[in-house]
Scaffold this active site. Structure first.
Site: not given
Length: 359
Positions: A61-63
């Site tokens: 989900v990071y970036s």
């Protein structure tokens, strides 16, 4: 760098790990965290490896996957020198199959992470959140198969409540599936809720803590001061609402104590805050982040020295909160404490496991 056992597993991890949430820089939250590209990331990885930081943590989900891609490019050609940790489970889209930890979702998330990271296995794969819609037996069975297939080495969770983690561990024992060895948790001098339920559980069940946001969502950088507005460049202007709230008086009482200890030790406020965490029971690794080389080197300066017992006691006192129910009787009443002695006060310096090594 000190290396510690990750919970009850045979995996040794560095006392400091690097969090790649600043890599990629896409979206309102992660764009505010940082916009590190592959070239910059490779330099940060160089500095980490020179200091003995061999574990790198990210999440799908990071970036929107860009963090994994940038990290994969940064470690290219030296995969055997690093441990890769990633997470899955939070929404990656609006579709019914774009979130959660169902069998189909976990298999797809693992394959996507392997592709983005440019590797054939993930050293530590963690569930980013508890999925109440998927039976824990299905989750554990899927992770067991991924371990058997060689795509995952160890498993863990993040942001679980105590009952959710214990339910999963009990099911793993009952069915003969691999137990979770890590719990990635929020823990800092301005956020000590981890200590009441999750820390005793981790100690009892052999689950090591991987600490995220050890500087209290950026509040313990030394830049926030009583009676002064947020610095113009502080990311808290854009991200404060995403993190746990902290009352001003609680924050500045801790900052005052950190200032005193920093002056006594010749260290910075963030270094003292990180050093305090490294002494806590069950803590296997503290995840540090950095948007540039200077910030990274400052954070690495949290290791290689020790706080005194008296300094730890002062920081404890400044950051402590009354125990919530059902914990307060065990802390305050002798009869309860005799039945179940509290984890605190504990022997200072006991956080490092007996199997620790130096490098």
């Amino acid at each position: 760098m000190e290396y510690r056992q990750l919970g009850a597993s045979g995996l040794k991890v560095p006392a400091l790990s690097f969090g790649a949430g600043t890599f990629g820089g896409q979206g309102p939250l992660f764009g505010a965290w940082g916009t590190t590209d592959a070239r910059q990331a490779r330099r940060l990885v160089d500095i980490c490896l020179e200091a003995g930081i061999t574990m790198f943590d990210t999440a799908d989900v990071y970036s929107s996957g860009a963090s994994e891609e940038v990290l994969g490019a940064a470690i290219k050609g030296r995969r055997d020198q690093v441990l890769l940790s990633t997470k899955a489970g939070l929404p990656m889209g609006d579709g019914p199959g774009d979130a959660g930890t169902s069998r189909s979702r976990l298999i797809r998330a693992t394959e996507d992470a392997l592709r983005r990271l440019g590797t054939d296995h993930i050293d530590l794969f963690q569930l980013h959140a508890y999925d109440a819609s998927t039976p824990v037996e299905e989750v554990l069975g899927t992770l067991d198969q991924l371990v058997r297939d060689g795509k995952i080495r160890y498993t863990g969770v993040s942001n679980f409540a105590g009952w959710q983690l214990m339910k999963s561990l009990a099911a793993a024992d009952r069915l003969g599936y691999p137990r979770y060895t890590a719990h990635q948790v929020y823990y800092s001098l301005v956020g000590r809720d981890y200590e009441w339920e999750l820390m005793p559980l981790g100690q009892d069940q052999g689950v090591g803590a991987m600490v995220w946001s050890p500087l209290g969502w950026g509040r313990l950088t030394g830049k926030l001061r009583r009676g002064r507005p947020l610095p113009a460049g502080s990311r808290l202007h854009r991200t404060a609402d995403y993190g746990p709230p902290v009352a001003d008086e609680d924050l500045f009482r801790v900052v005052d104590a950190l200032d005193e200890v920093a002056a006594e030790t010749g260290r910075t406020v963030p270094q003292v805050a990180l050093a305090w965490l490294l002494r806590r029971p069950t803590v296997a690794s503290v995840i540090i982040g950095a948007r540039d080389e200077e910030q990274l080197r400052q954070n690495i300066g949290a290791v290689g020295w020790e706080l005194t017992d008296e300094q730890v006691a002062r920081l404890d006192a400044a950051s402590g909160k009354p125990a919530p129910y059902p914990h307060f009787p065990y802390e305050r009443q002798e009869g309860f404490a005799r039945l179940s002695p509290p984890l605190f006060p504990y022997r200072p310096g006991a956080a490092a496991d007996a199997g620790s090594a130096e490098a």
